[in-house]
Design a protein around this motif. Structure first.
Motif, PDB file in Angstrom:
ATOM      1  N   ARG A  68       0.874  -1.074   0.059  1.00 26.52           N
ATOM      2  CA  ARG A  68       0.084   0.178   0.666  1.00 26.52           C
ATOM      3  C   ARG A  68       0.994   1.102   0.076  1.00 26.52           C
ATOM      4  NH1 ARG A  68      -4.369   1.271   4.419  1.00 26.52           N
ATOM      5  NH2 ARG A  68      -5.858   3.382   3.954  1.00 26.52           N
ATOM      6  N   ARG A  69       1.720   1.090   0.759  1.00 28.69           N
ATOM      7  CA  ARG A  69       2.883   2.410   1.032  1.00 28.69           C
ATOM      8  C   ARG A  69       3.319   3.274  -0.474  1.00 28.69           C
ATOM      9  NH1 ARG A  69       4.310   0.258   6.204  1.00 28.69           N
ATOM     10  NH2 ARG A  69       6.107  -0.667   5.054  1.00 28.69           N
ATOM     11  N   ARG A  71       2.264   1.818  -3.749  1.00 28.73           N
ATOM     12  CA  ARG A  71       1.837   2.409  -4.450  1.00 28.73           C
ATOM     13  C   ARG A  71       1.279   4.222  -4.366  1.00 28.73           C
ATOM     14  NH1 ARG A  71      -4.913   0.454  -5.572  1.00 28.73           N
ATOM     15  NH2 ARG A  71      -5.711   1.990  -6.769  1.00 28.73           N
ATOM     16  N   GLN A  72       1.121   4.099  -2.820  1.00 33.17           N
ATOM     17  CA  GLN A  72       0.778   5.688  -2.227  1.00 33.17           C
ATOM     18  C   GLN A  72       1.917   6.643  -2.960  1.00 33.17           C
ATOM     19  OE1 GLN A  72      -0.082   5.459   1.781  1.00 33.17           O
ATOM     20  NE2 GLN A  72      -1.612   5.469   1.407  1.00 33.17           N
ATOM     21  N   GLU A  75       2.080   7.198  -6.541  1.00 33.59           N
ATOM     22  CA  GLU A  75       1.035   8.114  -6.786  1.00 33.59           C
ATOM     23  C   GLU A  75       1.371   9.373  -6.594  1.00 33.59           C
ATOM     24  OE1 GLU A  75      -2.696   6.912  -4.577  1.00 33.59           O
ATOM     25  OE2 GLU A  75      -3.162   5.512  -5.797  1.00 33.59           O
ATOM     26  N   ARG A  76       2.347   9.816  -5.507  1.00 32.77           N
ATOM     27  CA  ARG A  76       2.675  10.743  -5.242  1.00 32.77           C
ATOM     28  C   ARG A  76       3.160  11.239  -6.251  1.00 32.77           C
ATOM     29  NH1 ARG A  76       2.593   9.102   0.077  1.00 32.77           N
ATOM     30  NH2 ARG A  76       4.785   8.166  -0.101  1.00 32.77           N
TER      31      ARG A  76
END
Length: 205
Positions: A68-69, A71-72, A75-76
């Motif tokens: 999850r990190r 993926r974040q 995105e950033r």
């Protein structure tokens, strides 16, 4: 497999050494009669089973959080690259760093993970208690017999993991892609969680 994919050869080898150390510890326990006590005691077996399930669930949850990190971070990085304009020449390098593989385990943590997963595996306890003593003359252990069994068991296990590591290292061009890495991370997390939950719900027969 996960340690090879995200930690590299050194981290994977340390995990293998941890597993081998755990196997040797169980052989020593078998020589001392401890594994037989654990295998014959319902309470002791349940403790090992619950601990093993907890280890797998924790590893699975941490793996899913890492995915999850990642993926974040992707995105950033994409957002930063899209607004960088002409000054974003260095953007791809920064994006790679942010959206790269999850941080690999520290060497000590990699060894401990291999050791802990082996020590909390109830199937290893049963194997050491039920199978190995059958090959000891008159049911009596001797020092050299214990050493031979420990080394053979640890060596055969390690050879398999080293082979697996070599195969995975040759396939690293596939999982070096951020999207593939993230999917593998999610898959491995779900597998660990599934094994942990299955072990937690398994009853002794």
């Amino acid at each position: 497999m996960r340690q090879t994919l995200y930690g590299g050869r050194r981290i994977a080898v340390l995990s293998i050494l941890g597993i081998a150390s755990g196997l040797i510890a169980w052989v020593v326990s078998a020589a001392l009669g401890l594994t037989a006590v654990i295998a014959s005691s319902e309470a002791s077996h349940q403790v090992i089973r619950v601990l093993g399930a907890a280890v797998l669930v924790i590893l699975g949850a941490r793996t899913l959080l890492a995915a999850r990190r990642a993926r974040q971070a992707e995105e950033r990085a994409e957002g930063t690259e899209s607004t960088a304009g002409a000054e974003g020449a260095q953007g791809p390098d920064g994006a790679d760093g942010a959206a790269g593989a999850p941080r690999p385990a520290a060497p000590k943590a990699a060894y401990q993970a291999g050791l802990l997963t082996c020590l909390t595996n109830p199937k290893v306890v049963i194997f050491a208690a039920a199978l190995l003593p059958q090959f000891v003359s008159a049911g009596k252990w001797s020092g050299w017999v214990g050493v031979v069994y420990a080394l053979v068991w640890a060596a055969t296990s390690s050879v398999w993991y080293v082979f697996l590591m070599a195969v995975l290292r040759r396939m690293r061009w596939i999982y070096e892609r951020p999207a593939v890495r993230r999917r593998l991370e999610q898959f491995s997390g779900l597998v660990l969680l599934g094994f942990g939950l299955r072990l937690a719900m398994t009853t002794s027969s």
